[in-house]
Design an enzyme around this catalytic site. Sequence first.
Site, PDB file in Angstrom:
ATOM      1  N   ASP A 102       0.733  -1.192  -0.099  1.00  0.00           N
ATOM      2  CA  ASP A 102       0.047   0.058  -0.122  1.00  0.00           C
ATOM      3  C   ASP A 102       0.893   1.411   0.188  1.00  0.00           C
ATOM      4  OD1 ASP A 102       0.808   0.217   2.802  1.00  0.00           O
ATOM      5  OD2 ASP A 102      -1.021  -0.784   3.498  1.00  0.00           O
ATOM      6  N   HIS A 117       6.901  -7.470  -1.303  1.00  0.00           N
ATOM      7  CA  HIS A 117       5.783  -8.075  -1.964  1.00  0.00           C
ATOM      8  C   HIS A 117       5.251  -6.964  -3.190  1.00  0.00           C
ATOM      9  CE1 HIS A 117       4.742 -11.218   1.533  1.00  0.00           C
ATOM     10  NE2 HIS A 117       5.778 -11.370   0.984  1.00  0.00           N
ATOM     11  N   CYS A 179      -1.366  -5.171 -22.726  1.00  0.00           N
ATOM     12  CA  CYS A 179      -0.039  -4.271 -22.763  1.00  0.00           C
ATOM     13  C   CYS A 179      -0.404  -3.308 -24.145  1.00  0.00           C
ATOM     14  CB  CYS A 179       1.297  -4.973 -22.768  1.00  0.00           C
ATOM     15  SG  CYS A 179       2.613  -3.839 -23.264  1.00  0.00           S
ATOM     16  N   CYS A 182       3.071  -4.184 -26.613  1.00  0.00           N
ATOM     17  CA  CYS A 182       3.125  -5.464 -27.261  1.00  0.00           C
ATOM     18  C   CYS A 182       1.898  -6.596 -27.082  1.00  0.00           C
ATOM     19  CB  CYS A 182       4.323  -6.369 -26.497  1.00  0.00           C
ATOM     20  SG  CYS A 182       3.872  -7.100 -25.046  1.00  0.00           S
ATOM     21  N   GLY A 219       2.795  -6.438  13.041  1.00  0.00           N
ATOM     22  CA  GLY A 219       1.478  -6.595  12.282  1.00  0.00           C
ATOM     23  C   GLY A 219       1.534  -7.556  11.347  1.00  0.00           C
ATOM     24  N   SER A 220       2.407  -8.637  11.544  1.00  0.00           N
ATOM     25  CA  SER A 220       2.553  -9.934  10.629  1.00  0.00           C
ATOM     26  C   SER A 220       2.181 -10.934  11.310  1.00  0.00           C
ATOM     27  CB  SER A 220       4.025  -9.658   9.639  1.00  0.00           C
ATOM     28  OG  SER A 220       3.955 -10.923   8.894  1.00  0.00           O
ATOM     29  N   SER A 221       1.410 -11.976  10.858  1.00  0.00           N
ATOM     30  CA  SER A 221       1.332 -13.260  11.564  1.00  0.00           C
ATOM     31  C   SER A 221       2.458 -14.269  10.972  1.00  0.00           C
ATOM     32  CB  SER A 221       0.087 -13.865  11.188  1.00  0.00           C
ATOM     33  OG  SER A 221      -0.294 -13.995   9.690  1.00  0.00           O
ATOM     34  N   ASN A 245       1.918  -8.060  17.384  1.00  0.00           N
ATOM     35  CA  ASN A 245       0.854  -8.748  16.289  1.00  0.00           C
ATOM     36  C   ASN A 245      -0.301  -9.027  17.284  1.00  0.00           C
ATOM     37  OD1 ASN A 245       0.133  -9.292  13.601  1.00  0.00           O
ATOM     38  ND2 ASN A 245      -0.019 -11.282  14.672  1.00  0.00           N
ATOM     39  N   GLY A 247      -2.621 -11.687  17.845  1.00  0.00           N
ATOM     40  CA  GLY A 247      -2.862 -13.201  17.895  1.00  0.00           C
ATOM     41  C   GLY A 247      -1.645 -13.791  17.613  1.00  0.00           C
TER      42      GLY A 247
HETATM   43 ZN   LIG Z   1       4.410  -5.533 -23.172  1.00  0.00          ZN
END
Ligand SMILES: [Zn+2]
Length: 275
Positions: A102, A117, A179, A182, A219-221, A245, A247
């Site tokens: 985010d 990620h 795209c 291409c 904040g990560s499990s 966290n 949990g």
């Molecule tokens: Zn492309």
Amino acid sequence: MARTTVDDAVEVLTGLRVAALTGAGVSTDSGIPDYRGPDSPPRNPMTYQQFVGDEEFRRHYWARNHVGWTHVNRSVPNAGHRALVRLEERGVLTGIITQNVDLLHEDAGSRNVIDLHGRYDRVICLSCGRVISRTHLAERLDALNPGFLESVGDVADIEIAPDADAVIESTAHFRPAPCEFCGGVLKPEIVYFGENVPRERVDRAYAMVDDADALLVAGSSLTVMSGLRFVRRVSDAGKPVVIVNRGITRGDRYATVKIDAGTTDVLAELADRLG
Ligand SMILES: [Zn+2]
């Protein structure tokens, strides 16, 4: 057995240079739900194989994403994000590895951030590798699908996922954009289940934790190995791991201190008391 209080965390981290690993729990107070939190509904995450292998699946994905991404785009950092900025400015925090896409750490003002990620605001072509902005793609999707967003209604009424995946019905006629260079398949520049984090990014993240004296997980499990491996790395080096966290997490057995609480208030208190 790990210690459990903010006092314990302050005692363990005082005087150390700390790297942070953050997950969805840090962004829940910014209105982005954590689908792995203890109160979350069960959800089958989309896999990379589904996305590349099934045109109908992609159609539904892009329809939902086109609704959901604007919600993420409008989200603003909370006091937890700002606390990490203060810790970095004071030289306590060396950097952040985040599993969130985010960009709220960057929005808050954190400088040294690794988006493990990926990031929601970019789209990549799986054929030619060109990267385009999500804003630009939104204009193309609007042109291909006139009236779609209006027909879906208020975004507040639908389920929004951390990867800007919003659940809506009747997406069967949505037209995804190929795209424009291409004709290839476009994919958000986000690491999906079944997909590896690019090696270069992993190496930078290892370098960040190796350079630090301690790791703060917020904040990560730690459900996926992409995050858990950094906890193991730090623990194996004999350095302290502090986990905040709500949990249980898969990293609890490596924790020197485990605070079972939401991250916003705890990070703010840590920022007040460290450095
Ligand atoms: Zn492309």
